[in-house]
Structures are given as structure tokens and as C-alpha cells.
Design an enzyme around this catalytic site. Structure first.
Site, PDB file in Angstrom:
ATOM      1  N   GLU A 175      39.501  64.429  65.488  1.00 26.36           N
ATOM      2  CA  GLU A 175      39.116  64.247  64.079  1.00 26.36           C
ATOM      3  C   GLU A 175      39.204  62.787  63.652  1.00 26.36           C
ATOM      4  OE1 GLU A 175      40.680  68.528  64.254  1.00 26.36           O
ATOM      5  OE2 GLU A 175      41.167  66.598  65.165  1.00 26.36           O
ATOM      6  N   CYS A 201      60.954  65.496  34.195  1.00 23.37           N
ATOM      7  CA  CYS A 201      61.397  66.508  33.236  1.00 23.37           C
ATOM      8  C   CYS A 201      61.476  65.947  31.815  1.00 23.37           C
ATOM      9  CB  CYS A 201      62.771  67.045  33.640  1.00 23.37           C
ATOM     10  SG  CYS A 201      62.723  68.264  34.966  1.00 23.37           S
ATOM     11  N   HIS A 255      32.201  68.590  40.036  1.00 23.66           N
ATOM     12  CA  HIS A 255      32.759  69.545  40.991  1.00 23.66           C
ATOM     13  C   HIS A 255      34.205  69.180  41.304  1.00 23.66           C
ATOM     14  CE1 HIS A 255      31.067  66.233  43.361  1.00 23.66           C
ATOM     15  NE2 HIS A 255      31.979  66.498  44.296  1.00 23.66           N
ATOM     16  N   ALA A 276      62.308  55.634  36.327  1.00 21.00           N
ATOM     17  CA  ALA A 276      62.754  54.462  37.090  1.00 21.00           C
ATOM     18  C   ALA A 276      62.710  53.178  36.280  1.00 21.00           C
ATOM     19  CB  ALA A 276      61.908  54.321  38.350  1.00 21.00           C
ATOM     20  N   HIS A 293      52.496  68.554  38.375  1.00 20.50           N
ATOM     21  CA  HIS A 293      51.885  67.335  37.843  1.00 20.50           C
ATOM     22  C   HIS A 293      50.704  66.906  38.700  1.00 20.50           C
ATOM     23  CE1 HIS A 293      54.322  65.641  41.106  1.00 20.50           C
ATOM     24  NE2 HIS A 293      53.601  64.526  41.017  1.00 20.50           N
ATOM     25  N   ASN A 325      52.129  55.387  35.511  1.00 20.94           N
ATOM     26  CA  ASN A 325      52.884  55.501  36.753  1.00 20.94           C
ATOM     27  C   ASN A 325      53.841  54.312  36.881  1.00 20.94           C
ATOM     28  OD1 ASN A 325      53.694  55.617  39.528  1.00 20.94           O
ATOM     29  ND2 ASN A 325      51.863  56.800  39.995  1.00 20.94           N
ATOM     30  N   ASP A 326      55.094  54.603  37.162  1.00 21.22           N
ATOM     31  CA  ASP A 326      56.090  53.529  37.282  1.00 21.22           C
ATOM     32  C   ASP A 326      55.894  52.694  38.547  1.00 21.22           C
ATOM     33  OD1 ASP A 326      57.305  54.386  34.910  1.00 21.22           O
ATOM     34  OD2 ASP A 326      58.596  55.805  35.968  1.00 21.22           O
ATOM     35  N   MET A 333      44.772  66.805  61.239  1.00 18.31           N
ATOM     36  CA  MET A 333      43.591  65.961  61.406  1.00 18.31           C
ATOM     37  C   MET A 333      43.979  64.772  62.283  1.00 18.31           C
ATOM     38  SD  MET A 333      40.922  67.186  59.950  1.00 18.31           S
ATOM     39  CE  MET A 333      40.404  68.325  58.666  1.00 18.31           C
ATOM     40  N   HIS A 352      37.119  69.563  44.488  1.00 15.58           N
ATOM     41  CA  HIS A 352      37.405  69.872  45.891  1.00 15.58           C
ATOM     42  C   HIS A 352      38.852  70.344  46.006  1.00 15.58           C
ATOM     43  CE1 HIS A 352      33.775  67.908  47.470  1.00 15.58           C
ATOM     44  NE2 HIS A 352      34.019  66.883  46.669  1.00 15.58           N
TER      45      HIS A 352
END
Length: 379
Positions: free
Chosen positions: A340, A75, A319, A81, A186, A97-98, A336, A321
């Protein structure tokens, strides 16, 4: 026809003859389909949709998410962290990224003493991108201009990290079912010094097809699907959304540009505007399918970057996905496991049936439609 008196080989031959004599219907008879993009097959077993479900049922998440939680590290104004305080952002927000899976200065493992024990260096950076300052919205509930801002941020970070790294993977895990631990809207961006396995398969497949046919695999595939129509979900001036012929996940979709585009930064302003619009429509349909905040994992694939940025890479087609797990309802998902994991992918619902269901859904979000009904009732 009875084959009870025949030996096993004769019974097998007779059974195969009976099968050939029957009229094949994709919606009733099991078959395998080839995925030319990733060079693999999927087993389609549509008749299994008739079986009663007695497996796991996920809990319905009815918890209300607060618009702003000062303890939520995504936020605006919250402390993360590592002790850093987020700015009071009002649009997208990109930060390191922490807890990164890749770091830029990792040492090299060195040579291996045996071919069965190989290790190579893995370096890179991991970033987090917040889509919106509010925690109680998702992409389908954002405005088209707000989604367009996300697309611009995707293109910018691809260009920035792609200047150094050969692969920039943008991906969003939406919902607790897909392992997302934070409800704030995010995505993540991982840039790596190596080409990941799936990217390598798509590189090989598209290169091979282009060498053999002289055109990009996915550009030709999009043209063919426009002619056939049965797997189309949405079309616009610049984009196509379809359930791939080889789809594995129940309501999996593929998002393709109509013209030849290799990477996100190449999209022109009109294509970005149109992409924002068609993304909102697709994700609204997803939510409307079971009237829930539809979980999925999605990501963009484009031509490799880094030293490859200056190369033609004409075999590549940009593209996205979308891999959603829900199958029968908001609480019943596709697993899966078993076959699979040990043999190959398998699906129950045919891609054509999935596309038909998605096509028929409204493009107005069920939450907004419900509010409109409540407002009309009060009036």
C-alpha cells in the site's frame, strides 16, 4: 490444461487465455477498481479473507471513561495547557487548538534557488470542537438533537473560517487506534491558506467530470448507487450512506446528500435534521459490528471557500468520508504498509460484502440493547 512444455511466452499467453475463459466473480477473483473522485486505483483481493490471521492483535480497550475528569483539558471547567479555563458548557464548545499545526502569521519561506527545493507559505488556524460536555459518550450514544447541534456548529465554523481561508477541513479521529489521545467526544477544524493535496485531486476530478458530462460526479454517482443498491448501507429522505465501489478501508463509507449541495452551510433545516438521524444510525451500526466503540477517521469535503465562496463551483458535491481500520474483529485492524505504501491501495473484503454486513446490523446500539435486556431480566 498443462503448459509445461511451452516456452515462457507461450505459457504466459496460455495462462491469460485460461483466465479469460474463467467466470469472473468479484468475491473470489482479484481485480483493480478505479476511484474517479481521487483518480487512483485499488487492488481488491477478496480471496485473502480465507487466510488465517497470525498478525498483530490490538488490546481490547475495556477501560471505563469517567463522565467528568477535572484533569481532562476538554472537560467543562478544566484548565487547558495554555492556562485558560474552559467554560461550563452544556452543548458544543469551540476553541483554538493549544498546539496548532497552522498559525495565521507564519513568515514566507521566500524564493527557491532550485526547482527541486520548493517551499511556499502555509498559514491558517486550528480549532478543537467538543461535541458534548460528557467524556463517556460518543456520537452514536448522543441524541439526534445533540448531533444536530454538532452539525450546526460544523456549518457555522465552515462559514466563519471560510470567509478568509480557501479550505476548511473538519475531521474526527475516534479511538486510540486512530491516534486520538483524549476520549472526550471532539473533532478538529483546520483552515488553511492553501488547498491540500486530496482536496486538489477532488477539485480536478470533479471539474473534469463536470466538463465532460455536464453533471456533478458525486451527484451522478449517488444516483447510480441508488439504482444498483448492492453497496447501499442506509438511505433516508435527504441522504445516502454507501460503501464506495472503490473503497480502500474494510468498512469505509461515503455519506452523500441526495440533492446538489456544495458546502455544509447550504444544508437546510430538514437536511440537517435528517443528517443527524442517519449519522446516528451509521455510527450505531459501526459500533454494533464488533460490539466495540468503533474507531475511525472521518471528515467533510465541500467546495473550496475563501475567494472561491462566491464562485459557482457547480462541479462540487458535499460529502463525508468515514475511514475505519477494523477488519476481522474489535482487535484486528487493516494495516496500510508495504504494498500500500509502495505501490497502491489493496483491500481483502469486497465493498459489496462490507455493505451487506453493515446493512444487516441493527440500528439500536448494543450497549442500549444490553441495558434493556438487563432491565427486563430484573423486572
Amino acid at each position: 490444461m498443462s503448459h509445461s512444455g511451452a516456452d515462457p511466452e507461450q505459457r504466459q499467453q496460455a495462462s491469460e487465455a485460461d483466465a479469460m475463459a474463467a467466470t469472473f466473480r468479484a468475491s473470489e477473483h482479484q481485480h483493480i477498481r478505479y476511484n474517479p473522485l481521487q483518480d487512483e486505483w485499488v487492488l481488491v483481493s477478496a480471496h485473502r479473507m480465507k487466510r488465517p490471521w497470525q498478525g498483530q492483535v490490538e488490546p481490547q480497550l475495556l477501560k471505563t471513561v469517567p463522565r467528568h475528569d477535572p484533569l481532562n483539558p476538554l472537560c467543562p471547567g478544566a484548565t487547558r495547557a495554555n492556562g485558560e479555563v474552559n467554560p461550563h458548557y452544556d452543548g458544543t464548545f469551540l476553541f483554538d487548538n493549544d498546539f496548532p499545526a497552522l498559525q495565521p502569521d507564519a513568515p514566507d519561506p521566500g524564493p527557491s534557488d532550485h526547482p527541486l527545493f520548493r517551499a511556499e507559505a502555509a498559514r491558517g488556524v486550528c480549532k478543537v470542537m467538543c461535541f458534548h460536555p460528557w467524556s463517556d459518550v460518543t456520537l452514536p450514544l448522543m441524541s439526534v438533537p445533540e448531533i444536530r447541534a454538532v452539525i450546526d456548529a460544523w456549518a457555522s465554523v465552515t462559514e466563519e473560517l471560510g470567509a478568509q481561508y480557501p479550505w476548511v477541513q473538519i475531521f474526527e479521529n475516534k479511538g486510540a487506534m486512530m491516534g486520538c489521545s483524549n476520549p472526550h467526544p471532539h473533532c478538529q477544524v483546520w483552515a488553511s491558506s492553501f488547498l491540500p493535496d486530496i482536496a486538489q485531486r477532488e477539485e480536478r476530478s470533479q471539474q473534469t467530470y463536470h466538463s465532460q458530462h455536464g453533471k456533478p460526479l458525486l451527484l451522478e454517482y449517488g444516483h447510480q448507487e441508488l439504482l444498483r443498491k448492492e453497496r447501499l448501507v442506509l438511505t433516508s429522505e435527504h441522504w445516502i450512506v454507501l460503501v464506495p465501489f472503490w473503497a480502500v478501508w474494510p468498512f469505509q463509507t461515503l455519506l452523500l446528500p441526495r440533492r446538489h449541495v456544495r458546502r455544509l452551510p447550504e444544508l437546510n433545516p430538514a437536511e440537517r435534521d435528517d443528517l443527524a438521524s442517519i449519522m446516528k444510525k451509521l455510527l450505531t451500526k459501526y459500533d454494533n459490528l464488533f460490539e466495540t466503540s468503533f474507531p475511525y477517521s472521518m471528515g467533510w469535503h465541500g467546495a473550496p471557500t475563501g475567494l472561491k465562496t462566491g464562485a459557482t463551483c457547480d462541479h462540487w458535491q458535499l460529502h463525508a468520508h468515514y475511514y475505519p481500520p477494523l477488519l476481522r474483529s474489535a482487535t484486528v485492524r487493516k494495516f496500510m504498509v508495504g504494498y500500500e505504501m509502495l505501490a497502491q491501495a489493496q483491500r481483502d473484503l469486497t465493498p459489496e460484502q462490507a455493505a451487506e454486513r453493515l446493512r444487516a446490523l441493527p440500528e439500536v446500539h448494543y450497549c442500549l440493547a444490553q441495558k434493556d435486556k438487563e432491565t427486563a431480566a430484573i423486572a
